[in-house]
Design a protein around this motif. Sequence first.
Motif, short mmCIF file in Angstrom:
data_model
loop_
_atom_site.label_atom_id
_atom_site.label_comp_id
_atom_site.label_asym_id
_atom_site.label_seq_id
_atom_site.Cartn_x
_atom_site.Cartn_y
_atom_site.Cartn_z
N MET A 156 30.26 17.62 -13.59
CA MET A 156 30.10 18.45 -12.13
C MET A 156 29.80 19.95 -11.66
N ASN A 157 31.26 20.56 -12.51
CA ASN A 157 30.90 21.95 -12.83
C ASN A 157 30.06 22.87 -13.10
N LEU A 158 29.55 22.17 -14.18
CA LEU A 158 28.44 22.54 -14.78
C LEU A 158 27.33 22.12 -13.84
N LEU A 159 27.50 21.42 -12.76
CA LEU A 159 25.81 20.90 -12.30
C LEU A 159 26.06 22.66 -10.86
N HIS A 160 27.50 22.60 -10.99
CA HIS A 160 27.62 23.92 -9.33
C HIS A 160 27.16 24.93 -10.52
N GLN A 161 27.58 25.94 -11.51
CA GLN A 161 27.34 26.60 -12.09
C GLN A 161 25.88 27.26 -12.16
N GLY A 218 48.61 17.03 -12.17
CA GLY A 218 49.03 17.88 -12.97
C GLY A 218 49.70 16.61 -13.85
N ASN A 219 49.44 15.58 -13.84
CA ASN A 219 50.43 14.48 -14.66
C ASN A 219 48.52 14.00 -15.88
N PHE A 220 47.71 14.57 -14.98
CA PHE A 220 46.31 14.22 -15.28
C PHE A 220 45.16 15.54 -15.40
N LYS A 221 45.06 15.24 -16.22
CA LYS A 221 43.73 16.11 -16.36
C LYS A 221 42.21 15.92 -16.82
N PRO A 222 41.40 16.50 -16.02
CA PRO A 222 40.02 16.34 -15.20
C PRO A 222 39.10 15.81 -16.79
N THR A 223 38.28 15.14 -16.55
CA THR A 223 37.80 14.42 -17.37
C THR A 223 36.36 14.96 -18.26
N PRO A 224 35.55 14.39 -18.81
CA PRO A 224 34.28 15.11 -18.76
C PRO A 224 33.28 15.04 -17.13
N THR A 225 33.37 14.07 -16.95
CA THR A 225 32.87 13.80 -15.99
C THR A 225 32.80 14.80 -14.47
N HIS A 226 34.27 15.53 -14.62
CA HIS A 226 34.79 16.58 -13.55
C HIS A 226 34.05 17.82 -14.29
N HIS A 227 34.40 17.77 -15.65
CA HIS A 227 33.39 19.55 -15.79
C HIS A 227 32.37 19.49 -15.99
N GLN A 268 40.76 21.21 -10.70
CA GLN A 268 41.37 21.32 -11.95
C GLN A 268 40.17 21.65 -12.96
N ALA A 269 39.14 20.73 -12.93
CA ALA A 269 37.50 21.12 -13.70
C ALA A 269 36.84 22.83 -13.01
N GLY A 270 37.19 23.31 -12.31
CA GLY A 270 37.25 24.22 -11.57
C GLY A 270 35.89 24.08 -10.62
N LEU A 271 35.64 23.65 -10.14
CA LEU A 271 34.83 23.08 -8.92
C LEU A 271 35.77 23.98 -7.33
N PRO A 272 34.57 24.48 -6.52
CA PRO A 272 34.92 25.68 -5.38
C PRO A 272 35.51 23.81 -5.02
N LYS A 273 36.89 24.49 -4.09
CA LYS A 273 37.29 23.55 -3.50
C LYS A 273 36.20 22.97 -2.01
N ASP A 274 35.23 23.90 -1.38
CA ASP A 274 34.78 24.25 -0.04
C ASP A 274 33.62 23.16 -0.68
#
Length: 168
Positions: free
Chosen positions: A42-47, A31-40, A65-71
């Motif tokens: 990774m989620n785009l690659l997943h999507q 909660g103290n930090f926000k995802p970076t474009p790199t985290h997003h 937090q960027a939306g990547l499923p925990k699994d």
Amino acid sequence: NLPHPEAVFEIGYFKRKPQAFYMLAKELFPGNFKPTPTHHFMNLLHQKGLLLRCFTQNIDSLEAQAGLPKDLVVAAHGNFDSAHCIKCRKEHTLEHVRKAVDKGKGEPAHCTRCGGLVKPDIVFFGENLPERFFERLKDLQQADLLIILGTSLVVQPFASLIDRVSSR
């Protein structure tokens, strides 16, 4: 007064003086930090169906937090997603830990079963990496591409991840 900076993440020191970690934990807590474009990214690659697995050495859970499923995430050094008593291994909610951290006095959370110290499931020096890290290494044999970001690949076992990708 730490004997050296790394002591705050040594399991032996935590058992003797958990206050040092609990003081620092307020800064590290989710909660103290926000995802970076790199985290997003990774989620785009997943999507797009292009991400098999995301191995990370970070303990901040920003991938989720960027939306990547925990699994899909292998947190090699653990993270703040869960916590356990270091004595009896009873699982505790992150909220249980957060209450102690938010007091800001360094007083640790204690187990509701045995009174032992509760530690977020991050890997301290002197502890083994999670079994999931070793279980998911086989995924690298299926990879068409391995993207390495934000690490020098000096420290094992991460340094050997590149050797596990098949050269087809």
